[in-house]
Design a protein around this motif. Structure first.
Motif, PDB file in Angstrom:
ATOM      1  N   GLN A  26       5.677  -0.827  14.397  1.00  0.00           N
ATOM      2  CA  GLN A  26       6.380  -1.713  15.319  1.00  0.00           C
ATOM      3  C   GLN A  26       6.816  -2.946  14.544  1.00  0.00           C
ATOM      4  N   ASP A  27       7.851  -3.581  15.003  1.00  0.00           N
ATOM      5  CA  ASP A  27       8.306  -4.834  14.403  1.00  0.00           C
ATOM      6  C   ASP A  27       8.545  -4.691  12.898  1.00  0.00           C
ATOM      7  N   VAL A  28       9.410  -3.768  12.534  1.00  0.00           N
ATOM      8  CA  VAL A  28       9.721  -3.511  11.123  1.00  0.00           C
ATOM      9  C   VAL A  28      10.750  -4.527  10.653  1.00  0.00           C
ATOM     10  N   LYS A  29      10.424  -5.218   9.545  1.00  0.00           N
ATOM     11  CA  LYS A  29      11.337  -6.201   8.967  1.00  0.00           C
ATOM     12  C   LYS A  29      11.548  -5.868   7.499  1.00  0.00           C
ATOM     13  N   PHE A  30      12.785  -5.887   7.080  1.00  0.00           N
ATOM     14  CA  PHE A  30      13.102  -5.671   5.666  1.00  0.00           C
ATOM     15  C   PHE A  30      12.809  -6.950   4.913  1.00  0.00           C
ATOM     16  N   ILE A  31      11.948  -6.864   3.874  1.00  0.00           N
ATOM     17  CA  ILE A  31      11.614  -8.053   3.086  1.00  0.00           C
ATOM     18  C   ILE A  31      11.927  -7.880   1.598  1.00  0.00           C
ATOM     19  N   GLY A  32      12.458  -6.745   1.231  1.00  0.00           N
ATOM     20  CA  GLY A  32      12.849  -6.541  -0.157  1.00  0.00           C
ATOM     21  C   GLY A  32      11.655  -6.378  -1.081  1.00  0.00           C
ATOM     22  N   PHE A  33      11.716  -7.025  -2.221  1.00  0.00           N
ATOM     23  CA  PHE A  33      10.688  -6.868  -3.245  1.00  0.00           C
ATOM     24  C   PHE A  33       9.538  -7.866  -3.118  1.00  0.00           C
ATOM     25  N   LYS A  34       9.412  -8.538  -1.969  1.00  0.00           N
ATOM     26  CA  LYS A  34       8.335  -9.516  -1.792  1.00  0.00           C
ATOM     27  C   LYS A  34       6.958  -8.852  -1.875  1.00  0.00           C
ATOM     28  N   ASN A  35       6.835  -7.619  -1.378  1.00  0.00           N
ATOM     29  CA  ASN A  35       5.554  -6.910  -1.483  1.00  0.00           C
ATOM     30  C   ASN A  35       5.165  -6.695  -2.944  1.00  0.00           C
ATOM     31  N   PHE A  36       6.143  -6.340  -3.768  1.00  0.00           N
ATOM     32  CA  PHE A  36       5.865  -6.109  -5.184  1.00  0.00           C
ATOM     33  C   PHE A  36       5.507  -7.412  -5.893  1.00  0.00           C
ATOM     34  N   MET A  37       6.245  -8.475  -5.604  1.00  0.00           N
ATOM     35  CA  MET A  37       5.950  -9.765  -6.232  1.00  0.00           C
ATOM     36  C   MET A  37       4.562 -10.254  -5.821  1.00  0.00           C
ATOM     37  N   LYS A  38       4.206 -10.050  -4.569  1.00  0.00           N
ATOM     38  CA  LYS A  38       2.890 -10.460  -4.080  1.00  0.00           C
ATOM     39  C   LYS A  38       1.785  -9.654  -4.767  1.00  0.00           C
ATOM     40  N   SER A  39       1.993  -8.365  -4.926  1.00  0.00           N
ATOM     41  CA  SER A  39       0.946  -7.539  -5.524  1.00  0.00           C
ATOM     42  C   SER A  39       0.772  -7.820  -7.016  1.00  0.00           C
ATOM     43  N   PHE A  40       1.840  -8.159  -7.725  1.00  0.00           N
ATOM     44  CA  PHE A  40       1.712  -8.442  -9.151  1.00  0.00           C
ATOM     45  C   PHE A  40       1.052  -9.783  -9.424  1.00  0.00           C
ATOM     46  N   ARG A  41       0.903 -10.619  -8.410  1.00  0.00           N
ATOM     47  CA  ARG A  41       0.150 -11.856  -8.568  1.00  0.00           C
ATOM     48  C   ARG A  41      -1.338 -11.653  -8.311  1.00  0.00           C
ATOM     49  N   GLU A  42      -1.721 -10.506  -7.792  1.00  0.00           N
ATOM     50  CA  GLU A  42      -3.125 -10.219  -7.489  1.00  0.00           C
ATOM     51  C   GLU A  42      -3.880  -9.865  -8.768  1.00  0.00           C
ATOM     52  N   GLU A  43      -5.069 -10.405  -8.895  1.00  0.00           N
ATOM     53  CA  GLU A  43      -5.903 -10.108 -10.061  1.00  0.00           C
ATOM     54  C   GLU A  43      -6.377  -8.655 -10.045  1.00  0.00           C
ATOM     55  N   ARG A  44      -6.606  -8.102  -8.844  1.00  0.00           N
ATOM     56  CA  ARG A  44      -7.080  -6.713  -8.738  1.00  0.00           C
ATOM     57  C   ARG A  44      -6.053  -5.715  -9.267  1.00  0.00           C
ATOM     58  N   VAL A  45      -4.777  -6.018  -9.091  1.00  0.00           N
ATOM     59  CA  VAL A  45      -3.732  -5.122  -9.583  1.00  0.00           C
ATOM     60  C   VAL A  45      -3.759  -5.076 -11.107  1.00  0.00           C
ATOM     61  N   TRP A  46      -3.882  -6.241 -11.727  1.00  0.00           N
ATOM     62  CA  TRP A  46      -3.932  -6.279 -13.197  1.00  0.00           C
ATOM     63  C   TRP A  46      -5.210  -5.634 -13.721  1.00  0.00           C
ATOM     64  N   ASN A  47      -6.303  -5.769 -12.967  1.00  0.00           N
ATOM     65  CA  ASN A  47      -7.548  -5.109 -13.340  1.00  0.00           C
ATOM     66  C   ASN A  47      -7.364  -3.585 -13.279  1.00  0.00           C
ATOM     67  N   ALA A  48      -6.689  -3.104 -12.270  1.00  0.00           N
ATOM     68  CA  ALA A  48      -6.429  -1.668 -12.160  1.00  0.00           C
ATOM     69  C   ALA A  48      -5.538  -1.182 -13.299  1.00  0.00           C
ATOM     70  N   PHE A  49      -4.520  -1.976 -13.674  1.00  0.00           N
ATOM     71  CA  PHE A  49      -3.672  -1.611 -14.815  1.00  0.00           C
ATOM     72  C   PHE A  49      -4.485  -1.535 -16.106  1.00  0.00           C
ATOM     73  N   MET A  50      -5.377  -2.490 -16.309  1.00  0.00           N
ATOM     74  CA  MET A  50      -6.199  -2.481 -17.514  1.00  0.00           C
ATOM     75  C   MET A  50      -7.149  -1.288 -17.534  1.00  0.00           C
ATOM     76  N   ASN A  51      -7.734  -0.951 -16.396  1.00  0.00           N
ATOM     77  CA  ASN A  51      -8.609   0.224 -16.333  1.00  0.00           C
ATOM     78  C   ASN A  51      -7.838   1.497 -16.637  1.00  0.00           C
ATOM     79  N   THR A  52      -6.637   1.611 -16.104  1.00  0.00           N
ATOM     80  CA  THR A  52      -5.804   2.780 -16.373  1.00  0.00           C
ATOM     81  C   THR A  52      -5.425   2.841 -17.839  1.00  0.00           C
TER      82      THR A  52
END
Length: 69
Positions: A26-52
């Motif tokens: 419900q209430d779908v809004k197009f936000i573009g690449f904001k989800n990606f920019m938000k996730s690349f600022r997360e420390e957990r994402v970089w930790n997952a990249f390093m583990n991989t």
């Protein structure tokens, strides 16, 4: 078959990743690449990249060498 089970889900998940929606779709809004920019600022994402990266560098060559032996 590949189109149905690989390409269509790949494209649809990419389109969904560009939106902001709740679990009930419900209430779908197009936000573009904001989800990606938000996730690349997360420390957990970089930790997952390093583990991989560590897994690929250390585990994969060992598995290939053992399987060739």
């Amino acid at each position: 078959i590949i189109t149905l089970f690989v390409i269509v889900p790949l494209i649809s998940s990419f389109i969904i990743s560009l939106t902001d929606m709740d679990i009930f779709m419900q209430d779908v809004k197009f936000i573009g690449f904001k989800n990606f920019m938000k996730s690349f600022r997360e420390e957990r994402v970089w930790n997952a990249f390093m583990n991989t990266f560590k897994y690929v560098i250390f585990s994969v060559p060992i598995q290939i060498a053992v399987s060739l032996v």
